[in-house]
Write a protein that holds these residues in place. Structure first.
Motif, short mmCIF file in Angstrom:
data_model
loop_
_atom_site.label_atom_id
_atom_site.label_comp_id
_atom_site.label_asym_id
_atom_site.label_seq_id
_atom_site.Cartn_x
_atom_site.Cartn_y
_atom_site.Cartn_z
N MET A 191 -66.29 -47.30 -33.23
CA MET A 191 -66.14 -45.96 -33.77
C MET A 191 -65.86 -44.96 -32.63
SD MET A 191 -66.42 -46.27 -36.97
CE MET A 191 -66.99 -47.44 -38.18
N LYS A 192 -65.03 -44.01 -32.91
CA LYS A 192 -64.52 -43.12 -31.86
C LYS A 192 -64.99 -41.68 -32.06
CE LYS A 192 -59.99 -41.76 -30.39
NZ LYS A 192 -58.58 -42.09 -30.51
N VAL A 193 -65.53 -41.10 -30.99
CA VAL A 193 -66.11 -39.76 -31.06
C VAL A 193 -65.46 -38.86 -30.02
CG1 VAL A 193 -68.24 -38.40 -30.84
CG2 VAL A 193 -68.32 -40.69 -31.86
N LEU A 194 -65.21 -37.62 -30.39
CA LEU A 194 -64.72 -36.60 -29.46
C LEU A 194 -65.82 -35.57 -29.24
CD1 LEU A 194 -62.51 -35.13 -27.83
CD2 LEU A 194 -61.80 -34.02 -29.97
N VAL A 195 -66.16 -35.32 -27.97
CA VAL A 195 -67.17 -34.33 -27.62
C VAL A 195 -66.46 -33.10 -27.06
CG1 VAL A 195 -69.21 -33.81 -26.22
CG2 VAL A 195 -68.85 -36.14 -27.10
N ILE A 196 -66.54 -31.98 -27.77
CA ILE A 196 -65.93 -30.72 -27.33
C ILE A 196 -67.07 -29.81 -26.88
CG2 ILE A 196 -64.51 -28.76 -27.97
CD1 ILE A 196 -63.25 -30.51 -30.14
N ASP B 126 -63.51 -40.65 -35.54
CA ASP B 126 -64.48 -40.84 -36.61
C ASP B 126 -65.42 -39.65 -36.71
OD1 ASP B 126 -63.96 -43.64 -37.61
OD2 ASP B 126 -64.20 -44.04 -35.48
N CYS B 127 -65.68 -39.01 -35.56
CA CYS B 127 -66.58 -37.85 -35.56
C CYS B 127 -66.22 -36.95 -34.39
CB CYS B 127 -68.04 -38.30 -35.44
SG CYS B 127 -69.25 -36.96 -35.54
#
Length: 225
Positions: free
Chosen positions: A1-6, A46-47
Motif C-alpha cells: 500500500m502506498k502513502v504520501l506524506v505532505i 492509497d492514503c
C-alpha cells in the motif's frame, strides 16, 4: 500500500515516513504546496497524510484539487490547527479523517490502515476469496488454511489485485503503485514480470482458487472463479 506524506516540518515528516515504512508501506513525501500538487496530480496513492499549513499554499487547496480531478485517494488531515472550521472544511472537501498534532505514531498508523480498509477492502482486515484468505494488516496469506510465504512485493501485488479483482490492471499503473514514482526511471517492466511469475507459481502450487491472468500488451487481471 502506498502513502504520501505532505508535511513541511522536516523532523516530523521524516519520523512519519520512517514509522510507516516499518509497517511495510511504500511511502513518498512532499514538503511544500508545489511539490504536493505535483505528486497528487501525477501519481495515485492509497492514503494521503495532508498538513493544512504549507509553504507556498494551503493543504485544503490540495484537497480541492483532488476533488476537481475526481481522484479517490483516502485523505487524513494532520494539522496543529485544531479548529472546528478547519475540520469541517476538510471533511466537506472529501477528507476521510482528521488528526490534530501532536499525535502518537501508533494512532496515525491505525488511522491509515483503517481508511484504506474502509475504501479499498470494504472495511475488512481479513478477506476470503474461495479457498484463499488474506490478512491485510498482518500481511499473511493462507490457502486451504495453510500459510503461504510471500515476499514483500509479492504480497503488495496480491493485495492490490484483490482490491481490484476482476478489473484490468495496466502494467504501468501496477508498477507505479507498487514501486513508487521512481519507476519513471525504469527502462522496462522486466521486474514486474519476475514478481508476478513467482506469485502465480505460488498460487498454482498451493491450489489457490484464483488466477492472475495476463492480458497481452496491456496488463493483468485477477480472476476469481
Amino acid at each position: 500500500m502506498k502513502v504520501l506524506v505532505i508535511e513541511d516540518e522536516d523532523e516530523l515528516r521524516n519520523v512519519i515516513v520512517s514509522s510507516l515504512e516499518k509497517e511495510n508501506f511504500l511511502v513518498e513525501s512532499a514538503a511544500d504546496y508545489t511539490a504536493a500538487l505535483d505528486k497528487v496530480t501525477g501519481y495515485q496513492y492509497d492514503c494521503i497524510l495532508l498538513d493544512i499549513m504549507l509553504p507556498g499554499g494551503n493543504g485544503l487547496s490540495v484537497l480541492n484539487a483532488l476533488k476537481k480531478m475526481k481522484k479517490q485517494e483516502n485523505v487524513i488531515i494532520i494539522s496543529a490547527k485544531n479548529s472546528v472550521d478547519d475540520k469541517v472544511n476538510g471533511l466537506n472537501l472529501g477528507a476521510d479523517d482528521y488528526l490534530a498534532k501532536p499525535f502518537h505514531l501508533s494512532e496515525l498508523t491505525a488511522r491509515v490502515k483503517s481508511v484504506i480498509r474502509r475504501k479499498s477492502m470494504n472495511g475488512q482486515n481479513v478477506i476470503e476469496l474461495n479457498n484463499v484468505k488474506i490478512h491485510v494488516d498482518d500481511r499473511l496469506l493462507y490457502v486451504n488454511s495453510e500459510p503461504v510465504s510471500l515476499h514483500r512485493k509479492e504480497f503488495d501485488i496480491l493485495a492490490y489485485f484483490i482490491a481490484n479483482k476482476n478489473r484490468l490492471i495496466n502494467k504501468a499503473a501496477l508498477a507505479e503503485h507498487i514501486w513508487g514514482d521512481h519507476i519513471d526511471q525504469a527502462d522496462d517492466f522486466e521486474f514486474i514480470y519476475s514478481q508476478i511469475k513467482n506469485l502465480r507459481k505460488k498460487l498454482k502450487d498451493t491450489g489457490a482458487q484464483l488466477e492472475i491472468q495476463a492480458v497481452y500488451g496491456v496488463g493483468y487481471k485477477l480472476i476469481v472463479p
